[in-house]
Motif scaffolding. Sequence first.
Motif, PDB file in Angstrom:
ATOM      1  N   GLU A 104       0.831  -1.198   0.000  1.00  0.00           N
ATOM      2  CA  GLU A 104       0.000   0.000   0.000  1.00  0.00           C
ATOM      3  C   GLU A 104       0.877   1.263   0.000  1.00  0.00           C
ATOM      4  O   GLU A 104       0.556   2.231  -0.690  1.00  0.00           O
ATOM      5  CB  GLU A 104      -0.935  -0.001   1.204  1.00  0.00           C
ATOM      6  CG  GLU A 104      -1.864   1.174   1.245  1.00  0.00           C
ATOM      7  CD  GLU A 104      -2.737   1.190   2.488  1.00  0.00           C
ATOM      8  OE1 GLU A 104      -2.557   0.343   3.388  1.00  0.00           O
ATOM      9  OE2 GLU A 104      -3.602   2.067   2.564  1.00  0.00           O
ATOM     10  N   ASN A 105       1.968   1.240   0.740  1.00  0.00           N
ATOM     11  CA  ASN A 105       2.871   2.401   0.780  1.00  0.00           C
ATOM     12  C   ASN A 105       3.468   2.707  -0.587  1.00  0.00           C
ATOM     13  O   ASN A 105       3.827   3.850  -0.871  1.00  0.00           O
ATOM     14  CB  ASN A 105       3.992   2.185   1.799  1.00  0.00           C
ATOM     15  CG  ASN A 105       3.505   2.277   3.226  1.00  0.00           C
ATOM     16  OD1 ASN A 105       2.461   2.869   3.503  1.00  0.00           O
ATOM     17  ND2 ASN A 105       4.248   1.674   4.129  1.00  0.00           N
ATOM     18  N   LEU A 106       3.559   1.698  -1.445  1.00  0.00           N
ATOM     19  CA  LEU A 106       4.123   1.902  -2.781  1.00  0.00           C
ATOM     20  C   LEU A 106       3.162   2.656  -3.697  1.00  0.00           C
ATOM     21  O   LEU A 106       3.549   3.084  -4.784  1.00  0.00           O
ATOM     22  CB  LEU A 106       4.525   0.566  -3.407  1.00  0.00           C
ATOM     23  CG  LEU A 106       5.669  -0.161  -2.689  1.00  0.00           C
ATOM     24  CD1 LEU A 106       5.916  -1.509  -3.335  1.00  0.00           C
ATOM     25  CD2 LEU A 106       6.925   0.682  -2.669  1.00  0.00           C
ATOM     26  N   TRP A 107       1.925   2.843  -3.269  1.00  0.00           N
ATOM     27  CA  TRP A 107       0.976   3.608  -4.079  1.00  0.00           C
ATOM     28  C   TRP A 107       1.427   5.056  -4.200  1.00  0.00           C
ATOM     29  O   TRP A 107       0.967   5.759  -5.090  1.00  0.00           O
ATOM     30  CB  TRP A 107      -0.421   3.530  -3.471  1.00  0.00           C
ATOM     31  CG  TRP A 107      -1.108   2.223  -3.710  1.00  0.00           C
ATOM     32  CD1 TRP A 107      -0.534   0.995  -3.790  1.00  0.00           C
ATOM     33  CD2 TRP A 107      -2.498   2.022  -3.899  1.00  0.00           C
ATOM     34  NE1 TRP A 107      -1.481   0.037  -4.003  1.00  0.00           N
ATOM     35  CE2 TRP A 107      -2.713   0.649  -4.070  1.00  0.00           C
ATOM     36  CE3 TRP A 107      -3.596   2.873  -3.923  1.00  0.00           C
ATOM     37  CZ2 TRP A 107      -3.967   0.110  -4.284  1.00  0.00           C
ATOM     38  CZ3 TRP A 107      -4.846   2.315  -4.129  1.00  0.00           C
ATOM     39  CH2 TRP A 107      -5.020   0.951  -4.307  1.00  0.00           C
ATOM     40  N   SER A 108       2.301   5.500  -3.337  1.00  0.00           N
ATOM     41  CA  SER A 108       2.791   6.868  -3.425  1.00  0.00           C
ATOM     42  C   SER A 108       4.247   6.920  -3.909  1.00  0.00           C
ATOM     43  O   SER A 108       4.897   7.945  -3.811  1.00  0.00           O
ATOM     44  CB  SER A 108       2.669   7.566  -2.062  1.00  0.00           C
ATOM     45  OG  SER A 108       3.440   6.879  -1.093  1.00  0.00           O
ATOM     46  N   HIS A 109       4.751   5.806  -4.455  1.00  0.00           N
ATOM     47  CA  HIS A 109       6.133   5.753  -4.924  1.00  0.00           C
ATOM     48  C   HIS A 109       6.327   6.656  -6.129  1.00  0.00           C
ATOM     49  O   HIS A 109       5.446   6.778  -6.979  1.00  0.00           O
ATOM     50  CB  HIS A 109       6.515   4.308  -5.279  1.00  0.00           C
ATOM     51  CG  HIS A 109       7.980   4.080  -5.283  1.00  0.00           C
ATOM     52  ND1 HIS A 109       8.778   4.435  -6.343  1.00  0.00           N
ATOM     53  CD2 HIS A 109       8.803   3.544  -4.352  1.00  0.00           C
ATOM     54  CE1 HIS A 109      10.027   4.123  -6.074  1.00  0.00           C
ATOM     55  NE2 HIS A 109      10.079   3.578  -4.870  1.00  0.00           N
ATOM     56  N   GLU A 110       7.476   7.296  -6.191  1.00  0.00           N
ATOM     57  CA  GLU A 110       7.755   8.230  -7.282  1.00  0.00           C
ATOM     58  C   GLU A 110       7.957   7.541  -8.631  1.00  0.00           C
ATOM     59  O   GLU A 110       7.768   8.148  -9.682  1.00  0.00           O
ATOM     60  CB  GLU A 110       8.958   9.099  -6.953  1.00  0.00           C
ATOM     61  CG  GLU A 110      10.226   8.314  -6.746  1.00  0.00           C
ATOM     62  CD  GLU A 110      11.354   9.152  -6.176  1.00  0.00           C
ATOM     63  OE1 GLU A 110      12.511   8.741  -6.375  1.00  0.00           O
ATOM     64  OE2 GLU A 110      11.085  10.181  -5.543  1.00  0.00           O
ATOM     65  N   TYR A 116       2.354   1.140 -10.432  1.00  0.00           N
ATOM     66  CA  TYR A 116       1.450   0.291 -11.209  1.00  0.00           C
ATOM     67  C   TYR A 116       1.534  -1.172 -10.798  1.00  0.00           C
ATOM     68  O   TYR A 116       0.515  -1.859 -10.710  1.00  0.00           O
ATOM     69  CB  TYR A 116       1.742   0.426 -12.711  1.00  0.00           C
ATOM     70  CG  TYR A 116       1.336   1.765 -13.276  1.00  0.00           C
ATOM     71  CD1 TYR A 116       0.026   2.219 -13.188  1.00  0.00           C
ATOM     72  CD2 TYR A 116       2.273   2.579 -13.887  1.00  0.00           C
ATOM     73  CE1 TYR A 116      -0.343   3.447 -13.696  1.00  0.00           C
ATOM     74  CE2 TYR A 116       1.913   3.812 -14.399  1.00  0.00           C
ATOM     75  CZ  TYR A 116       0.602   4.242 -14.307  1.00  0.00           C
ATOM     76  OH  TYR A 116       0.240   5.453 -14.814  1.00  0.00           O
ATOM     77  N   LYS A 117       2.741  -1.660 -10.554  1.00  0.00           N
ATOM     78  CA  LYS A 117       2.888  -3.055 -10.127  1.00  0.00           C
ATOM     79  C   LYS A 117       2.213  -3.277  -8.770  1.00  0.00           C
ATOM     80  O   LYS A 117       1.524  -4.281  -8.563  1.00  0.00           O
ATOM     81  CB  LYS A 117       4.357  -3.442 -10.034  1.00  0.00           C
ATOM     82  CG  LYS A 117       5.039  -3.695 -11.348  1.00  0.00           C
ATOM     83  CD  LYS A 117       6.504  -4.054 -11.124  1.00  0.00           C
ATOM     84  CE  LYS A 117       7.363  -4.062 -12.340  1.00  0.00           C
ATOM     85  NZ  LYS A 117       6.809  -4.490 -13.585  1.00  0.00           N
ATOM     86  N   ASP A 155      -5.961   8.488   1.181  1.00  0.00           N
ATOM     87  CA  ASP A 155      -5.276   7.489   1.999  1.00  0.00           C
ATOM     88  C   ASP A 155      -6.226   6.523   2.679  1.00  0.00           C
ATOM     89  O   ASP A 155      -5.802   5.657   3.421  1.00  0.00           O
ATOM     90  CB  ASP A 155      -4.415   8.184   3.067  1.00  0.00           C
ATOM     91  CG  ASP A 155      -3.240   8.905   2.444  1.00  0.00           C
ATOM     92  OD1 ASP A 155      -2.798   8.480   1.350  1.00  0.00           O
ATOM     93  OD2 ASP A 155      -2.769   9.879   3.056  1.00  0.00           O
ATOM     94  N   ASN A 156      -7.511   6.638   2.440  1.00  0.00           N
ATOM     95  CA  ASN A 156      -8.500   5.774   3.098  1.00  0.00           C
ATOM     96  C   ASN A 156      -8.821   4.585   2.204  1.00  0.00           C
ATOM     97  O   ASN A 156      -9.893   4.484   1.636  1.00  0.00           O
ATOM     98  CB  ASN A 156      -9.784   6.554   3.407  1.00  0.00           C
ATOM     99  CG  ASN A 156      -9.515   7.673   4.378  1.00  0.00           C
ATOM    100  OD1 ASN A 156      -8.734   7.494   5.310  1.00  0.00           O
ATOM    101  ND2 ASN A 156     -10.132   8.813   4.164  1.00  0.00           N
ATOM    102  N   ILE A 157      -7.881   3.689   2.074  1.00  0.00           N
ATOM    103  CA  ILE A 157      -8.040   2.521   1.231  1.00  0.00           C
ATOM    104  C   ILE A 157      -8.244   1.315   2.128  1.00  0.00           C
ATOM    105  O   ILE A 157      -7.533   1.133   3.115  1.00  0.00           O
ATOM    106  CB  ILE A 157      -6.805   2.325   0.321  1.00  0.00           C
ATOM    107  CG1 ILE A 157      -6.677   3.534  -0.603  1.00  0.00           C
ATOM    108  CG2 ILE A 157      -6.904   1.036  -0.454  1.00  0.00           C
ATOM    109  CD1 ILE A 157      -5.404   3.557  -1.404  1.00  0.00           C
ATOM    110  N   GLU A 158      -9.216   0.497   1.783  1.00  0.00           N
ATOM    111  CA  GLU A 158      -9.493  -0.717   2.538  1.00  0.00           C
ATOM    112  C   GLU A 158      -9.199  -1.907   1.657  1.00  0.00           C
ATOM    113  O   GLU A 158      -9.290  -1.812   0.436  1.00  0.00           O
ATOM    114  CB  GLU A 158     -10.966  -0.765   2.965  1.00  0.00           C
ATOM    115  CG  GLU A 158     -11.364   0.366   3.876  1.00  0.00           C
ATOM    116  CD  GLU A 158     -12.857   0.345   4.174  1.00  0.00           C
ATOM    117  OE1 GLU A 158     -13.522  -0.646   3.829  1.00  0.00           O
ATOM    118  OE2 GLU A 158     -13.326   1.327   4.740  1.00  0.00           O
TER     119      GLU A 158
END
Length: 164
Positions: A104-110, A116-117, A155-158
Amino acid sequence: ANVVPPLVRLLSGDSWDIQKEAAWAISNATSGGSPAQVKELVQQNVIPPLCGLLEARDPKVVTVALEGLENILKVGDTDMKKRGLVYNEHARAVEECGGVPRLENLWSHEEHSIYYKAVRILRTFWDAVEDGDATLQQDVGEDGMLGFGGGDMDDNIEFAAPED
């Protein structure tokens, strides 16, 4: 001779250069190995150190870890369906070692390819949804990459278990 236990130890070791090489070897084994060989990697506890590498600063190492995990999860998914299970045992192992929050933290990766992965893995194996049960809207572009529409992600992803 079984090379997997020493590789797993090296993947968890102190030397960054050796960890990177072990990650490449493990990832290659997950992509070129048989399902039985991938299951052997899982039994040798390769998932926790691969999940740990999702926090690496080197984007190439993160990508290698994502690819290895995705291959492992695919084998788990096939095994789940084949055996008539209601859950993917390999996905559960990722959950148990704290891998889902790391993904989930990778959703904000540069790096967009890492983003996408991570999104693809979370949607495929955990059915990631936004708050309010609105599913993420996906479009595949001409380049084969995922694009998203339908508003801003917050950031409210379940995460919910996929329904079969």
